[in-house]
Write an enzyme that holds these catalytic residues in place. Structure first.
Site, PDB file in Angstrom:
ATOM      1  N   GLN A 156     -18.147  -6.105  -1.641  1.00 29.73           N
ATOM      2  CA  GLN A 156     -17.261  -6.947  -2.450  1.00 29.73           C
ATOM      3  C   GLN A 156     -16.954  -8.280  -1.776  1.00 29.73           C
ATOM      4  O   GLN A 156     -16.165  -9.071  -2.301  1.00 29.73           O
ATOM      5  CB  GLN A 156     -15.979  -6.202  -2.823  1.00 29.73           C
ATOM      6  CG  GLN A 156     -15.006  -5.959  -1.680  1.00 29.73           C
ATOM      7  CD  GLN A 156     -13.891  -5.014  -2.099  1.00 29.73           C
ATOM      8  OE1 GLN A 156     -14.108  -3.833  -2.344  1.00 29.73           O
ATOM      9  NE2 GLN A 156     -12.673  -5.541  -2.209  1.00 29.73           N
ATOM     10  N   HIS A 170       0.844  -1.204   0.000  1.00 30.86           N
ATOM     11  CA  HIS A 170       0.000   0.000   0.000  1.00 30.86           C
ATOM     12  C   HIS A 170       0.881   1.257   0.000  1.00 30.86           C
ATOM     13  O   HIS A 170       0.614   2.219  -0.723  1.00 30.86           O
ATOM     14  CB  HIS A 170      -0.862   0.053   1.259  1.00 30.86           C
ATOM     15  CG  HIS A 170      -1.836  -1.077   1.406  1.00 30.86           C
ATOM     16  ND1 HIS A 170      -1.743  -2.006   2.404  1.00 30.86           N
ATOM     17  CD2 HIS A 170      -2.937  -1.414   0.682  1.00 30.86           C
ATOM     18  CE1 HIS A 170      -2.750  -2.870   2.304  1.00 30.86           C
ATOM     19  NE2 HIS A 170      -3.481  -2.537   1.268  1.00 30.86           N
ATOM     20  N   GLY A 230      -2.460  -1.525  -7.375  1.00 32.41           N
ATOM     21  CA  GLY A 230      -1.343  -2.473  -7.404  1.00 32.41           C
ATOM     22  C   GLY A 230      -1.575  -3.584  -8.416  1.00 32.41           C
ATOM     23  O   GLY A 230      -2.708  -4.043  -8.596  1.00 32.41           O
TER      24      GLY A 230
END
Ligand code: AMP
Length: 283
Positions: free
Chosen positions: A60, A36, A146
């Site tokens: 999610q 992160h 990412g």
């Protein structure tokens, strides 16, 4: 520094925009690690004002998944982000994001059903919905993601293009532990024995890379060898092993140009993912 309400963050960002400052955005689910922070550092480097969201997004997670157990430590996250020089942390409640009567969802058809979508139906619908909401709240110039979640990045880019969103998406490399394990908030679930077994994901990707560099272009053969390697680890249970086209995530039988090698493996009860891009090095 910490904003829990959408209106408060928006008021602050209005001031920032009045000063013609660029806004960088890093969406996360918190329990931060160096992966992160690599995104955060890039945002600080490239933009004038960096916003990081810390929100464990309920939409999610599927039934039976780890929404309740997902590791959380907002105090620690804020300390880490302050030390990096982040300008604003947005950590809304579930009620703030999904108040009673909430009814709108975003889906990227096709891409959402591949790879992780097969075993996590509805996952990318939740991801796209929350990311679009966050984009509308923050209105960033650049958002940083990412490669660890390769499929997520492909889907978000598709959504941005399809919906004419005015944000640039940057995808940054996977940050790994010194032995190769991809950093993940979920690694904190692993027992010491499982932590050792978890290395099999990276080892399978390295095997794929090695075969590719030795000229192997038969994706099915590479995939089989990866599966055999993972199967040799007693604590590991394969969710999927795939060699796919990095643009549309379609499975490949023969590799022409570059390919995505992606794995999802249960180590005990913990589902981990990792991937690598197979491509010819030029020069
Ligand atoms: P998460 O908190 O797991 O939702 O991740 C937030 C962002 O950090 C996503 O864009 C991830 O792809 C990215 N990320 C997670 N782990 C890593 C890693 N090991 N290296 C680089 N980026 C990562």
């Amino acid at each position: 520094m910490l904003y829990k309400k959408t209106t408060h963050l928006r008021n602050r960002l209005d001031e920032v925009r009045k000063q013609y400052k660029s806004i960088g955005f890093v969406p996360t689910m918190g329990f931060l690690h160096q992966g992160h922070l690599s995104l955060v550092r890039e945002s600080i480097k490239q933009t004038d004002f960096t916003v990081v969201s810390v929100f464990v997004n309920p939409t999610q997670f599927g039934p039976g998944e780890d929404f309740n157990e997902y590791p959380r430590d907002l105090k620690r996250d804020i300390k880490l982000l302050e030390a990096e020089g982040v300008n604003a942390v947005f950590s809304p409640s579930s009620e703030e994001m999904y108040p009673e009567g909430y009814s709108t969802f975003v889906e990227v058809l096709g891409l959402q059903d591949k790879l992780c979508g097969r075993s996590r139906p509805g996952h990318f619908r939740g991801v796209c919905t929350v990311v679009l909401k966050l984009f509308n709240i923050v209105r960033p110039d650049i958002a940083f993601f990412g490669q660890k979640d390769f499929q997520q990045a492909v889907i978000i880019k598709r959504m941005v293009q399809d919906l004419h969103l005015e944000v640039r998406i940057e995808v940054l490399p996977i940050i790994r532990e010194s032995d190769g394990l991809a950093m993940s908030s979920r690694n904190s679930y692993l027992s010491p024995d499982e932590r050792k077994s978890a290395l099999v994901l990276y080892r399978s990707l390295r095997l794929a890379e090695e075969q590719f560099f030795h000229g192997e272009r038969n994706a099915l053969r590479i995939k089989k060898d990866m599966e055999n390697l993972i199967a040799s680890e007693p604590r590991a249970k394969i969710d999927y092993v795939e060699i796919a086209d990095p643009n549309n995530l379609e499975p490949l039988t023969v590799i022409k140009g570059s390919a995505l090698a992606a794995v999802a493996v249960f180590i005990g009860k913990v589902r981990l993912i990792d991937n690598i891009i197979l491509k010819e090095t030029s020069g």
